[in-house]
Design a protein around this motif. Structure first.
Motif, PDB file in Angstrom:
ATOM      1  N   THR A   1      58.465  18.578 -10.359  1.00  0.00           N
ATOM      2  CA  THR A   1      59.242  17.677  -9.496  1.00  0.00           C
ATOM      3  C   THR A   1      60.673  17.556  -9.992  1.00  0.00           C
ATOM      4  OG1 THR A   1      58.639  15.615 -10.663  1.00  0.00           O
ATOM      5  CG2 THR A   1      57.199  16.315  -8.844  1.00  0.00           C
ATOM      6  N   LEU A   2      60.849  17.569 -11.295  1.00  0.00           N
ATOM      7  CA  LEU A   2      62.187  17.495 -11.883  1.00  0.00           C
ATOM      8  C   LEU A   2      63.014  18.718 -11.480  1.00  0.00           C
ATOM      9  CD1 LEU A   2      64.007  15.836 -13.793  1.00  0.00           C
ATOM     10  CD2 LEU A   2      62.997  17.104 -15.698  1.00  0.00           C
ATOM     11  N   ALA A   3      62.431  19.900 -11.597  1.00  0.00           N
ATOM     12  CA  ALA A   3      63.137  21.135 -11.224  1.00  0.00           C
ATOM     13  C   ALA A   3      63.436  21.179  -9.732  1.00  0.00           C
ATOM     14  CB  ALA A   3      62.308  22.353 -11.639  1.00  0.00           C
ATOM     15  N   GLN A   4      62.474  20.802  -8.916  1.00  0.00           N
ATOM     16  CA  GLN A   4      62.655  20.879  -7.468  1.00  0.00           C
ATOM     17  C   GLN A   4      63.691  19.875  -6.973  1.00  0.00           C
ATOM     18  OE1 GLN A   4      61.844  23.543  -6.130  1.00  0.00           O
ATOM     19  NE2 GLN A   4      59.832  23.424  -5.177  1.00  0.00           N
ATOM     20  N   THR A   5      63.635  18.641  -7.444  1.00  0.00           N
ATOM     21  CA  THR A   5      64.609  17.655  -6.974  1.00  0.00           C
ATOM     22  C   THR A   5      66.007  17.987  -7.476  1.00  0.00           C
ATOM     23  OG1 THR A   5      64.072  16.110  -8.775  1.00  0.00           O
ATOM     24  CG2 THR A   5      62.910  15.802  -6.664  1.00  0.00           C
ATOM     25  N   THR A   6      66.104  18.561  -8.670  1.00  0.00           N
ATOM     26  CA  THR A   6      67.405  19.001  -9.179  1.00  0.00           C
ATOM     27  C   THR A   6      67.984  20.091  -8.280  1.00  0.00           C
ATOM     28  OG1 THR A   6      66.793  18.430 -11.443  1.00  0.00           O
ATOM     29  CG2 THR A   6      68.608  19.981 -11.190  1.00  0.00           C
ATOM     30  N   ALA A   7      67.106  20.901  -7.686  1.00  0.00           N
ATOM     31  CA  ALA A   7      67.541  21.969  -6.773  1.00  0.00           C
ATOM     32  C   ALA A   7      67.799  21.444  -5.361  1.00  0.00           C
ATOM     33  CB  ALA A   7      66.492  23.077  -6.736  1.00  0.00           C
ATOM     34  N   GLY A   8      67.597  20.141  -5.140  1.00  0.00           N
ATOM     35  CA  GLY A   8      67.897  19.552  -3.835  1.00  0.00           C
ATOM     36  C   GLY A   8      66.719  19.393  -2.900  1.00  0.00           C
ATOM     37  N   VAL A   9      65.502  19.593  -3.387  1.00  0.00           N
ATOM     38  CA  VAL A   9      64.309  19.421  -2.553  1.00  0.00           C
ATOM     39  C   VAL A   9      63.882  17.957  -2.654  1.00  0.00           C
ATOM     40  CG1 VAL A   9      61.946  20.169  -2.105  1.00  0.00           C
ATOM     41  CG2 VAL A   9      63.630  21.808  -2.977  1.00  0.00           C
ATOM     42  N   ALA A  10      64.049  17.211  -1.574  1.00  0.00           N
ATOM     43  CA  ALA A  10      63.786  15.768  -1.597  1.00  0.00           C
ATOM     44  C   ALA A  10      62.296  15.436  -1.646  1.00  0.00           C
ATOM     45  CB  ALA A  10      64.421  15.100  -0.385  1.00  0.00           C
ATOM     46  N   CYS A  11      61.475  16.246  -1.014  1.00  0.00           N
ATOM     47  CA  CYS A  11      60.028  16.004  -0.959  1.00  0.00           C
ATOM     48  C   CYS A  11      59.297  17.258  -1.438  1.00  0.00           C
ATOM     49  CB  CYS A  11      59.604  15.646   0.459  1.00  0.00           C
ATOM     50  SG  CYS A  11      60.302  14.113   1.071  1.00  0.00           S
ATOM     51  N   PRO A  12      59.214  17.471  -2.755  1.00  0.00           N
ATOM     52  CA  PRO A  12      58.653  18.716  -3.270  1.00  0.00           C
ATOM     53  C   PRO A  12      57.129  18.813  -3.246  1.00  0.00           C
ATOM     54  CG  PRO A  12      59.323  17.328  -5.079  1.00  0.00           C
ATOM     55  CD  PRO A  12      59.761  16.628  -3.817  1.00  0.00           C
ATOM     56  N   LEU A  13      56.449  17.714  -2.956  1.00  0.00           N
ATOM     57  CA  LEU A  13      54.990  17.713  -2.924  1.00  0.00           C
ATOM     58  C   LEU A  13      54.501  17.511  -1.501  1.00  0.00           C
ATOM     59  CD1 LEU A  13      54.286  15.536  -6.114  1.00  0.00           C
ATOM     60  CD2 LEU A  13      54.600  18.019  -5.938  1.00  0.00           C
ATOM     61  N   VAL A  14      53.192  17.669  -1.306  1.00  0.00           N
ATOM     62  CA  VAL A  14      52.604  17.451   0.008  1.00  0.00           C
ATOM     63  C   VAL A  14      51.367  16.571  -0.114  1.00  0.00           C
ATOM     64  CG1 VAL A  14      53.442  19.593   1.076  1.00  0.00           C
ATOM     65  CG2 VAL A  14      51.226  19.586  -0.104  1.00  0.00           C
ATOM     66  N   LYS A  15      51.088  15.845   0.954  1.00  0.00           N
ATOM     67  CA  LYS A  15      49.819  15.128   1.070  1.00  0.00           C
ATOM     68  C   LYS A  15      48.741  16.162   1.380  1.00  0.00           C
ATOM     69  CE  LYS A  15      51.377  10.870   0.672  1.00  0.00           C
ATOM     70  NZ  LYS A  15      50.950  10.020  -0.431  1.00  0.00           N
ATOM     71  N   LYS A  16      47.495  15.755   1.370  1.00  0.00           N
ATOM     72  CA  LYS A  16      46.402  16.697   1.632  1.00  0.00           C
ATOM     73  C   LYS A  16      46.492  17.338   3.023  1.00  0.00           C
ATOM     74  CE  LYS A  16      42.998  16.140  -1.705  1.00  0.00           C
ATOM     75  NZ  LYS A  16      41.625  16.431  -1.961  1.00  0.00           N
ATOM     76  N   ASP A  17      47.126  16.648   3.970  1.00  0.00           N
ATOM     77  CA  ASP A  17      47.265  17.216   5.312  1.00  0.00           C
ATOM     78  C   ASP A  17      48.495  18.116   5.449  1.00  0.00           C
ATOM     79  OD1 ASP A  17      49.419  15.455   5.401  1.00  0.00           O
ATOM     80  OD2 ASP A  17      48.650  14.281   7.079  1.00  0.00           O
ATOM     81  N   GLY A  18      49.226  18.311   4.343  1.00  0.00           N
ATOM     82  CA  GLY A  18      50.392  19.180   4.356  1.00  0.00           C
ATOM     83  C   GLY A  18      51.709  18.477   4.614  1.00  0.00           C
ATOM     84  N   THR A  19      51.676  17.164   4.847  1.00  0.00           N
ATOM     85  CA  THR A  19      52.897  16.403   5.098  1.00  0.00           C
ATOM     86  C   THR A  19      53.728  16.318   3.813  1.00  0.00           C
ATOM     87  OG1 THR A  19      51.710  15.038   6.705  1.00  0.00           O
ATOM     88  CG2 THR A  19      53.813  14.178   5.886  1.00  0.00           C
ATOM     89  N   PRO A  20      54.999  16.729   3.845  1.00  0.00           N
ATOM     90  CA  PRO A  20      55.840  16.622   2.646  1.00  0.00           C
ATOM     91  C   PRO A  20      55.967  15.173   2.178  1.00  0.00           C
ATOM     92  CG  PRO A  20      56.872  18.033   4.286  1.00  0.00           C
ATOM     93  CD  PRO A  20      55.699  17.361   4.967  1.00  0.00           C
TER      94      PRO A  20
END
Length: 200
Positions: A137-156
């Motif tokens: 999450t640290l790497a992804q948010t640093t790269a500008g990805v606001a929602c790097p994870l997903v819920k089980k249904d695929g929702t960011p």
């Protein structure tokens, strides 16, 4: 059959990151690495069985990601495309064509899962390094990805389960932390299971 979560859309937006922000990211990464070391991941003797977060981010199609956390943690948010340990164990031959990379909050519990599965002969199973999910999450948010994870249904989502409140500040910028009610009891239970499954 393989039932991985759908991949979230990759909406990496380039950001100019200040030196102070980069210093903060580096400090968080150092704290994550220290946390992993203090937990004793080395006892699992994973050696070269560790995959860096950057490799997973740069080439997600090269790996199967295995979420080694509890159902409660996975409900909060998972890495897009991840499978569960139960998925893997139900049909391991479906995941034999490329490396499997297990992860948990910081890499300790997933390290135990990797040792357990390797002891059973699954030599393509590796552990995610660099502070595992929090490092991701640290790497992804640093790269500008606001929602790097997903819920089980695929929702960011920008929600992440950090196991305990002390680890919440080490998640990526803008991540909303959820924790266990009694993290001490959960860690004690995890250690008992690790001892049972690995003998360590």
């Amino acid at each position: 059959s393989k039932e991985a979560l759908p991949l979230a859309p990759r909406s990496c937006v380039g950001l100019q990151v200040s030196r102070s922000a980069m210093a903060d990211v580096a400090s968080k990464q150092e704290q994550l690495n220290a946390t992993v070391e203090s937990l004793g991941v080395a006892k699992f003797e994973l050696g070269e069985c560790t995959v860096h977060v950057a490799a997973v981010i740069e080439s997600p199609e090269s790996y199967y990601l295995l979420d080694a956390r509890s159902e409660e943690e996975m409900e909060v948010g998972m890495i897009p495309g991840a499978i569960t340990k139960a998925d893997f164990e139900a049909c391991p031959e479906n995941f034999a064509d490329k490396p499997v990379v297990a992860y948990c909050t910081v890499g300790y519990i997933s390290g135990a899962v990797v040792r357990e599965l390797r002891n059973k002969g699954f030599d393509n199973v590796n552990n995610m390094g660099d502070g595992a999910l929090l490092g991701y999450t640290l790497a992804q948010t640093t790269a500008g990805v606001a929602c790097p994870l997903v819920k089980k249904d695929g929702t960011p989502t920008n929600e992440v389960h950090t196991f305990m409140p002390d680890l919440a500040p080490l998640a990526g910028e803008g991540m909303e932390a959820k924790t266990f009610q009694d993290p001490g009891a959960m860690l004690e239970a995890a250690n008992a299971k690790i001892k049972e499954t690995t003998g360590l």
